[in-house]
Motif scaffolding. Structure first.
Motif, short mmCIF file in Angstrom:
data_model
loop_
_atom_site.label_atom_id
_atom_site.label_comp_id
_atom_site.label_asym_id
_atom_site.label_seq_id
_atom_site.Cartn_x
_atom_site.Cartn_y
_atom_site.Cartn_z
N THR A 178 0.82 -1.22 0.00
CA THR A 178 0.00 0.00 0.00
C THR A 178 0.85 1.26 0.00
O THR A 178 0.33 2.36 -0.21
N ARG A 179 2.16 1.10 0.23
CA ARG A 179 3.06 2.25 0.28
C ARG A 179 4.09 2.26 -0.84
O ARG A 179 4.61 3.31 -1.21
N GLY A 180 4.41 1.07 -1.37
CA GLY A 180 5.43 1.02 -2.40
C GLY A 180 5.62 -0.39 -2.91
O GLY A 180 4.79 -1.27 -2.67
N ARG A 181 6.74 -0.63 -3.61
CA ARG A 181 6.97 -1.93 -4.21
C ARG A 181 8.46 -2.15 -4.45
O ARG A 181 9.24 -1.20 -4.45
N PHE A 182 8.82 -3.42 -4.67
CA PHE A 182 10.21 -3.79 -4.91
C PHE A 182 10.25 -4.91 -5.93
O PHE A 182 9.25 -5.59 -6.17
N LEU A 183 11.43 -5.11 -6.54
CA LEU A 183 11.59 -6.15 -7.56
C LEU A 183 12.51 -7.28 -7.12
O LEU A 183 12.30 -8.44 -7.48
N LEU A 184 13.57 -6.97 -6.38
CA LEU A 184 14.57 -7.97 -6.06
C LEU A 184 14.06 -8.94 -4.99
O LEU A 184 13.14 -8.63 -4.23
N ALA A 185 14.69 -10.12 -4.94
CA ALA A 185 14.41 -11.08 -3.88
C ALA A 185 15.20 -10.72 -2.64
O ALA A 185 16.35 -10.26 -2.73
N LYS A 208 21.83 -2.81 -16.13
CA LYS A 208 20.91 -2.06 -16.98
C LYS A 208 19.87 -1.38 -16.10
O LYS A 208 19.18 -2.04 -15.32
N TYR A 209 19.74 -0.06 -16.23
CA TYR A 209 18.73 0.67 -15.49
C TYR A 209 17.57 0.94 -16.43
O TYR A 209 17.62 1.81 -17.30
N ALA A 210 16.51 0.16 -16.28
CA ALA A 210 15.31 0.30 -17.11
C ALA A 210 14.26 1.12 -16.36
O ALA A 210 14.14 1.02 -15.13
N MET A 211 13.49 1.92 -17.10
CA MET A 211 12.52 2.81 -16.49
C MET A 211 11.10 2.25 -16.51
O MET A 211 10.17 2.90 -16.00
N ASP A 212 10.90 1.05 -17.05
CA ASP A 212 9.54 0.58 -17.31
C ASP A 212 8.84 0.01 -16.08
O ASP A 212 7.62 -0.10 -16.07
N ARG A 213 9.58 -0.37 -15.03
CA ARG A 213 8.95 -0.91 -13.84
C ARG A 213 9.30 -0.04 -12.63
O ARG A 213 10.46 0.28 -12.41
N ARG A 214 8.29 0.29 -11.84
CA ARG A 214 8.50 1.16 -10.68
C ARG A 214 8.87 0.30 -9.48
O ARG A 214 8.14 -0.63 -9.11
N TRP A 258 21.35 1.89 -4.38
CA TRP A 258 19.97 2.22 -4.07
C TRP A 258 19.28 2.55 -5.39
O TRP A 258 19.59 3.54 -6.04
N ILE A 259 18.36 1.68 -5.79
CA ILE A 259 17.62 1.86 -7.05
C ILE A 259 16.26 2.44 -6.70
O ILE A 259 15.40 1.76 -6.14
N SER A 260 16.06 3.73 -7.03
CA SER A 260 14.83 4.43 -6.64
C SER A 260 14.12 4.90 -7.90
O SER A 260 14.41 5.96 -8.44
N ASN A 261 13.17 4.08 -8.35
CA ASN A 261 12.47 4.37 -9.60
C ASN A 261 10.96 4.34 -9.39
O ASN A 261 10.27 3.41 -9.82
N PRO A 268 7.08 12.64 0.78
CA PRO A 268 6.99 13.49 -0.42
C PRO A 268 7.39 12.77 -1.71
O PRO A 268 7.46 13.38 -2.75
N TRP A 269 7.64 11.45 -1.62
CA TRP A 269 8.08 10.70 -2.80
C TRP A 269 7.00 10.68 -3.88
O TRP A 269 7.26 10.97 -5.05
N ASN A 270 5.80 10.27 -3.47
CA ASN A 270 4.60 10.34 -4.33
C ASN A 270 4.81 9.73 -5.72
O ASN A 270 4.26 10.22 -6.70
N GLY A 271 5.60 8.67 -5.80
CA GLY A 271 5.81 7.98 -7.06
C GLY A 271 6.61 8.74 -8.10
O GLY A 271 6.78 8.26 -9.23
#
Length: 366
Positions: A178-185, A208-214, A258-261, A268-271
């Motif tokens: 409800t606050r955010g998400r992550f990709l890595l295990a 590779k830094y891809a912008m398609d997934r938040r 730190w991967i912040s996408n 104040p991050w607000n996506g």
């Protein structure tokens, strides 16, 4: 005085004295102006948009700053990343001589009883900031890390000096969907940076830094044994440049990414904090107490803190630079050749940048 700017031919750096962050860094080269460092989008917004409990260092998040300790301050009371990242620094001295400009800053607070100093140096024609932090006196141990950040409009490619392993800790940065998400295990590890395990059973290429997934993720890279400096290079696609961060692995044996996408949805991050990567060269585990106690890095022979003592100065150095790079590919190798930094590309081409080759060698603190 809210900020201090130091200048040399072709480069300038501005320090935010309220928190000791690098508020700006500009390199002029080849007819272009390069800005390699990130500045959070909320810094110049009305104060009421920032949550009351937000640390000062996060409210003024920019460029690079000293973490001491790194992450949780659970030994000596302080905000996230310690007082060096969250409180005022004083300008002690500036100088301009023999093609060199510099400034010395001192933290108003003490850390574990130690006086903390920041020395920044620029050289005419060098596209690099040379920085040193020192802890004078004090007692106990302190974990440390730089927190250099760059940002990409359309992603990019990364390359590194040889690493022994890449690993995540036991918990993700944003476990609550409800606050955010992550990709890595979490936890996970690999020796192949192009195939890091993800939480859905797949893999992610850390080069590779891809912008398609938040997502919001954090992974630690442990330096392998090798000659030469430790380094990270980010080839930014839209910006058509190369961001360079260099260290002495004997002083700072880990590089934390730190991967912040767009992985945080709350204020104040607000996506909107997208395309950011932190290149956090350190001597630390996650948290002060963890760094001083038993941890997975120590069990592999990796130091995670500096020892402080009366009459002693514990110090370490790091370099941040920027260069032109049109094709979006990072280097295959980086090495020091006297007063040049030699950059070798994957296609066999090579280039050189003016460089202080002695700066990162092990030195005897004053």
């Amino acid at each position: 005085m809210d900020s201090v700017t130091i200048k040399a031919k072709g480069i300038y750096v501005t320090v935010d004295l309220a928190v000791g962050h690098l508020a700006d860094m500009v390199v002029e080269t080849g007819g272009r102006t390069l800005s390699p460092l990130h500045r959070a989008p909320w810094i110049d917004e009305p104060q009421g948009t920032i949550p009351a409990d937000f640390p000062a260092g996060s409210a003024r998040l920019s460029g690079d700053f000293l973490c001491a300790p790194f992450s949780r301050s659970d030994v000596e009371e302080a905000p996230l990343h310690g007082w060096p990242a969250n409180s005022r620094w004083d300008l002690i001295d500036t100088w301009q001589r023999d093609g060199e400009s510099g400034a010395l800053f001192r933290l108003q607070r003490k850390v574990m009883g130690a006086t903390v100093e920041k020395r920044l140096t620029l050289r005419d024609g060098h596209p690099f900031l040379y920085q040193e932090h020192g802890f004078i006196g004090g007692s106990g141990g302190i974990s440390v890390a730089h927190h250099a950040m760059t940002v990409m409009a359309k992603g990019g490619r990364l390359a590194f000096s040889p690493k022994r392993i890449a690993a995540t800790g036991s918990d993700p940065l944003e476990p609550d969907p409800t606050r955010g998400r992550f990709l890595l295990a979490y936890p996970a590890q690999t020796q192949d940076l192009t195939r890091f395990p993800t939480n859905d059973g797949g893999t992610l290429d850390l080069t590779k830094y891809a912008m398609d997934r938040r997502h919001e993720d954090f992974v630690t890279l442990v330096e392998a044994e090798h000659e030469g400096p430790g380094w990270t290079a980010v080839a930014r696609a839209a910006e058509k440049d190369l961001v360079l961060v260099l260290k002495n692995p004997a002083e700072l044996p880990v590089t934390m990414l730190w991967i912040s996408n767009g992985g945080r949805d709350y204020a104040p991050w607000n996506g909107r904090h997208r395309g950011v990567i932190g290149i956090e060269d350190g001597r630390a585990a996650v948290g002060h107490a963890a760094s001083l106690g038993d941890n997975w890095l120590k069990r592999q022979g990796i130091p995670t803190a500096f020892e402080l003592a009366d009459g002693r100065r514990a110090a370490f150095r790091q370099i941040i630079g920027s260069a032109l790079q049109a094709d979006g590919n990072p280097p295959r190798d980086i090495s020091v050749d006297g007063d040049k930094l030699a950059i070798e590309m994957a296609d066999g081409s090579a280039s050189e940048l003016p460089f202080d080759g002695a700066f990162l060698r092990e030195f005897t603190p004053l």
